[in-house]
Design a protein around this motif. Structure first.
Motif, PDB file in Angstrom:
ATOM      1  N   ALA A 237       0.626  -1.337  -0.026  1.00 46.41           N
ATOM      2  CA  ALA A 237       0.004  -0.063   0.024  1.00 46.41           C
ATOM      3  C   ALA A 237       1.227   1.242  -0.282  1.00 46.41           C
ATOM      4  CB  ALA A 237      -0.774   0.419   1.118  1.00 46.41           C
ATOM      5  N   ALA A 238       0.292   2.340  -0.782  1.00 46.77           N
ATOM      6  CA  ALA A 238       0.660   3.487  -0.458  1.00 46.77           C
ATOM      7  C   ALA A 238      -0.217   3.849   0.874  1.00 46.77           C
ATOM      8  CB  ALA A 238       0.345   4.924  -1.123  1.00 46.77           C
ATOM      9  N   GLY A 239       1.552   5.039   1.423  1.00 46.73           N
ATOM     10  CA  GLY A 239       0.913   5.318   2.785  1.00 46.73           C
ATOM     11  C   GLY A 239       1.879   6.132   3.693  1.00 46.73           C
ATOM     12  N   GLY A 240       3.369   6.658   2.946  1.00 44.45           N
ATOM     13  CA  GLY A 240       4.126   7.403   3.630  1.00 44.45           C
ATOM     14  C   GLY A 240       5.005   6.362   4.264  1.00 44.45           C
TER      15      GLY A 240
ATOM     16  N   SER B 221       3.801   3.877  -4.437  1.00 48.64           N
ATOM     17  CA  SER B 221       4.449   4.726  -3.421  1.00 48.64           C
ATOM     18  C   SER B 221       5.280   3.230  -2.494  1.00 48.64           C
ATOM     19  CB  SER B 221       3.158   5.657  -2.171  1.00 48.64           C
ATOM     20  OG  SER B 221       3.895   6.879  -1.837  1.00 48.64           O
ATOM     21  N   ILE B 222       5.030   4.545  -0.914  1.00 47.26           N
ATOM     22  CA  ILE B 222       6.356   3.738  -0.461  1.00 47.26           C
ATOM     23  C   ILE B 222       5.721   2.120  -0.552  1.00 47.26           C
ATOM     24  CG2 ILE B 222       4.924   3.516   1.405  1.00 47.26           C
ATOM     25  CD1 ILE B 222       8.489   4.304   1.609  1.00 47.26           C
ATOM     26  N   GLY B 223       4.637   1.431  -0.611  1.00 50.62           N
ATOM     27  CA  GLY B 223       4.632  -0.375  -1.088  1.00 50.62           C
ATOM     28  C   GLY B 223       5.726  -0.696  -2.399  1.00 50.62           C
ATOM     29  N   ALA B 224       5.683   0.397  -2.949  1.00 48.27           N
ATOM     30  CA  ALA B 224       6.887   0.253  -4.494  1.00 48.27           C
ATOM     31  C   ALA B 224       8.338   0.093  -3.869  1.00 48.27           C
ATOM     32  CB  ALA B 224       6.932   1.133  -5.588  1.00 48.27           C
TER      33      ALA B 224
ATOM     34  N   ALA C 225      13.572   7.577 -11.301  1.00 52.92           N
ATOM     35  CA  ALA C 225      12.094   7.869 -11.646  1.00 52.92           C
ATOM     36  C   ALA C 225      11.416   7.308 -11.735  1.00 52.92           C
ATOM     37  CB  ALA C 225      12.344   8.220 -13.206  1.00 52.92           C
ATOM     38  N   ALA C 226      10.952   6.439 -11.947  1.00 55.35           N
ATOM     39  CA  ALA C 226       9.443   5.607 -11.748  1.00 55.35           C
ATOM     40  C   ALA C 226       9.566   5.506  -9.989  1.00 55.35           C
ATOM     41  CB  ALA C 226       9.477   3.637 -12.120  1.00 55.35           C
ATOM     42  N   LEU C 227      10.224   4.314  -8.898  1.00 57.90           N
ATOM     43  CA  LEU C 227      10.255   5.007  -8.233  1.00 57.90           C
ATOM     44  C   LEU C 227      10.015   5.740  -7.359  1.00 57.90           C
ATOM     45  CD1 LEU C 227      12.931   1.998  -6.461  1.00 57.90           C
ATOM     46  CD2 LEU C 227      10.103   1.596  -6.695  1.00 57.90           C
ATOM     47  N   ARG C 228      10.327   6.763  -7.115  1.00 60.71           N
ATOM     48  CA  ARG C 228      10.230   8.366  -7.011  1.00 60.71           C
ATOM     49  C   ARG C 228       9.353   8.947  -7.732  1.00 60.71           C
ATOM     50  NH1 ARG C 228      13.644  10.889  -9.918  1.00 60.71           N
ATOM     51  NH2 ARG C 228      13.437  12.332 -10.907  1.00 60.71           N
ATOM     52  N   ALA C 229       8.289   8.545  -9.212  1.00 59.71           N
ATOM     53  CA  ALA C 229       7.186   8.770  -9.465  1.00 59.71           C
ATOM     54  C   ALA C 229       5.624   8.721  -9.079  1.00 59.71           C
ATOM     55  CB  ALA C 229       6.909   8.954 -10.598  1.00 59.71           C
ATOM     56  N   SER C 230       6.088   7.636  -8.046  1.00 59.28           N
ATOM     57  CA  SER C 230       5.328   6.635  -7.339  1.00 59.28           C
ATOM     58  C   SER C 230       4.842   6.798  -6.899  1.00 59.28           C
ATOM     59  CB  SER C 230       5.306   5.307  -7.852  1.00 59.28           C
ATOM     60  OG  SER C 230       4.796   4.706  -6.670  1.00 59.28           O
ATOM     61  N   GLY C 231       6.399   8.073  -5.392  1.00 66.56           N
ATOM     62  CA  GLY C 231       5.662   8.307  -4.199  1.00 66.56           C
ATOM     63  C   GLY C 231       6.193  10.191  -4.290  1.00 66.56           C
ATOM     64  N   ALA C 232       5.528  10.558  -5.801  1.00 63.00           N
ATOM     65  CA  ALA C 232       5.850  12.157  -5.862  1.00 63.00           C
ATOM     66  C   ALA C 232       4.315  12.461  -5.193  1.00 63.00           C
ATOM     67  CB  ALA C 232       6.372  12.199  -7.599  1.00 63.00           C
ATOM     68  N   ILE C 233       4.527  12.708  -4.118  1.00 64.40           N
ATOM     69  CA  ILE C 233       2.455  13.972  -3.550  1.00 64.40           C
ATOM     70  C   ILE C 233       2.554  14.436  -4.532  1.00 64.40           C
ATOM     71  CG2 ILE C 233       1.585  14.740  -1.311  1.00 64.40           C
ATOM     72  CD1 ILE C 233       4.184  12.358   0.206  1.00 64.40           C
ATOM     73  N   PRO C 234       1.733  14.807  -4.464  1.00 64.89           N
ATOM     74  CA  PRO C 234       1.420  16.419  -5.680  1.00 64.89           C
ATOM     75  C   PRO C 234       1.727  17.390  -4.339  1.00 64.89           C
ATOM     76  CG  PRO C 234      -0.735  13.986  -5.693  1.00 64.89           C
ATOM     77  CD  PRO C 234       0.366  13.733  -5.242  1.00 64.89           C
TER      78      PRO C 234
ATOM     79  N   VAL D  90       0.095   5.093  14.260  1.00 67.01           N
ATOM     80  CA  VAL D  90       0.980   5.020  13.400  1.00 67.01           C
ATOM     81  C   VAL D  90       0.926   5.938  12.949  1.00 67.01           C
ATOM     82  CG1 VAL D  90       1.022   4.405  10.752  1.00 67.01           C
ATOM     83  CG2 VAL D  90      -0.636   2.327  12.445  1.00 67.01           C
ATOM     84  N   PRO D  91       2.944   5.649  12.776  1.00 66.02           N
ATOM     85  CA  PRO D  91       3.251   7.264  11.985  1.00 66.02           C
ATOM     86  C   PRO D  91       2.455   7.581  10.546  1.00 66.02           C
ATOM     87  CG  PRO D  91       4.716   5.404  12.831  1.00 66.02           C
ATOM     88  CD  PRO D  91       4.445   5.425  13.024  1.00 66.02           C
ATOM     89  N   ASP D  92       2.150   9.105  10.497  1.00 62.81           N
ATOM     90  CA  ASP D  92       2.238   9.352   9.691  1.00 62.81           C
ATOM     91  C   ASP D  92       2.127  10.511   9.107  1.00 62.81           C
ATOM     92  OD1 ASP D  92       0.587  12.022  10.806  1.00 62.81           O
ATOM     93  OD2 ASP D  92      -0.748  10.674  11.674  1.00 62.81           O
ATOM     94  N   ARG D  93       2.711  11.373   8.332  1.00 62.12           N
ATOM     95  CA  ARG D  93       3.062  12.941   7.350  1.00 62.12           C
ATOM     96  C   ARG D  93       3.413  14.425   8.044  1.00 62.12           C
ATOM     97  NH1 ARG D  93       2.391  15.098   2.945  1.00 62.12           N
ATOM     98  NH2 ARG D  93       0.084  13.885   2.623  1.00 62.12           N
ATOM     99  N   ASN D  94       2.207  13.990   9.018  1.00 58.14           N
ATOM    100  CA  ASN D  94       1.938  15.042   9.924  1.00 58.14           C
ATOM    101  C   ASN D  94       2.826  15.116  11.205  1.00 58.14           C
ATOM    102  OD1 ASN D  94      -0.400  16.271   8.412  1.00 58.14           O
ATOM    103  ND2 ASN D  94      -2.056  14.441   9.078  1.00 58.14           N
TER     104      ASN D  94
END
Length: 346
Positions: free
Chosen positions: A39-42, A72-75, A205-214, A300-304
């Motif tokens: 999963a994505a989730g930083g 994202s982080i799952g990748a 580049a693919a890994l960076r794109a998969s986690g590129a938070i808009p 769980v840790p999060d981006r905030n």
């Protein structure tokens, strides 16, 4: 299920009907799960670090090749799984992800920070090892925005509006699902996606794109040969995934939550959550509520966290969460070695 046994474990094994019947009849064998989902989730991944560190080497030694499908982080986690020494790759990712010293000298270029995460994850030979991996086919999920008259953030705003009407509208009118794979075959034949080959040249580049938070990290161009567009966080479409779960093969899902939220824009809609027991072919391995309660702050840790706690305190909390997660790896090893997973099923 033995309620006493399940409540004593820091891990939960949440099984759909077919998986439950199979495990009760045949026991738990990793080779029965040809697909894993990440999963994505930083920073939520930090609670899975210990489980990943136990599970990935066992997959590498299990004698089959797995489809590792992540956003994202799952990748990023699965890029570690597919390397020759997955535990060492996970350690590099953890060290890079919790190295807050880079933020001490004023304004920070988050594009450079994310590029550093991917560089440390891959190390000197990671891309080469992933492409040649005998045990893992890596599928990196990206949300692809074709270059039209709207800028990327405006296009995502329209996608959010479409998703509010229905997830089907997002999949029809929003970003395109782009999957970059280390093998020619797609993870699922009936999964709508554009497929591009992963190479040593485009891996980072693919890994960076998969986690590129808009709005946080710049979109990544030039992922589709001959087409103008931008790749952004794959979690926008596949936050925890949904349609991919329709495959008939069994799916193993190490996850930080006991439920799935299909896409990033679905988070406000509790009615769109999917419980693992409703997906016949799915086995989710997740931390128990008691384990989560034992973490710093009981969550769980999060981006905030950096903004809420401050950088120094956040670094300490994230490192403590990752260290505590080793208990999950130990619990998995114990349950696996002693054949206890059938009695832990929920």
């Amino acid at each position: 299920m033995s309620i006493a046994s399940a409540s004593a474990s820091p891990l939960r094994f949440l099984a759909g009907r077919r998986v439950r019947e199979h495990i009760l009849r045949e026991g738990f064998r990793l080779e029965d799960y040809p697909t894993l989902i990440g999963a994505a989730g930083g920073p939520k991944w930090l609670v899975l670090y210990g489980l990943d560190r136990a599970l990935a080497p066992r997959l590498a030694a299990a004698g089959r090749r797995y489809d590792l499908v992540g956003a994202s982080i799952g990748a990023w986690r699965f890029a570690a799984y597919a390397q020759h020494d997955p535990a060492a790759a996970l350690d590099r990712l953890l060290a890079s992800y919790t190295r807050f010293e880079v933020f001490d000298d004023g304004p920070v270029d988050m594009n450079a920070v994310f590029a550093g995460y991917c560089r440390d994850l891959l190390g000197e030979r990671g891309a080469e090892e992933i492409l040649a991996s005998p045990h893992g086919v890596l599928h990196v999920v990206v949300a692809w925005l074709r270059r039209r008259w709207l800028p990327p953030l405006a296009g995502l705003g329209l996608a959010a509006g479409a998703n509010a009407l229905s997830r089907r509208m997002l999949l029809r009118y929003g970003p395109e699902r782009l999957v970059l794979s280390s093998a020619e075959r797609a993870p699922w034949e009936d999964w709508p996606a554009r497929h591009v080959a992963l190479t040593e040249a485009n891996m980072a580049a693919a890994l960076r794109a998969s986690g590129a938070i808009p709005g946080f990290v710049s979109p990544v161009p030039d992922l589709v040969p001959g087409e103008a567009g931008f790749g952004v966080d794959g979690g926008i479409i596949d936050y925890h995934f949904d349609g991919a779960l329709s495959t008939r093969d069994f799916v193993l899902y190490p996850h930080f939550y006991p439920h799935l939220v299909p896409g990033w824009f679905d988070k406000p809609f509790r009615g769109r959550r999917i419980l693992p027991g409703a997906v016949d072919n799915l086995l989710v391995i997740a931390p128990s509520p008691a384990f989560i309660a034992s973490l710093p702050g009981g969550k769980v840790p999060d981006r905030n966290d950096p903004k809420r706690l401050g950088l120094a305190a956040c670094q300490q909390v994230w490192c403590q969460a990752a260290d505590a997660s080793r208990r999950l790896g130990e619990a998995f090893e114990e349950a696996f070695e002693r054949g206890r997973i059938p009695e832990l099923l929920e």
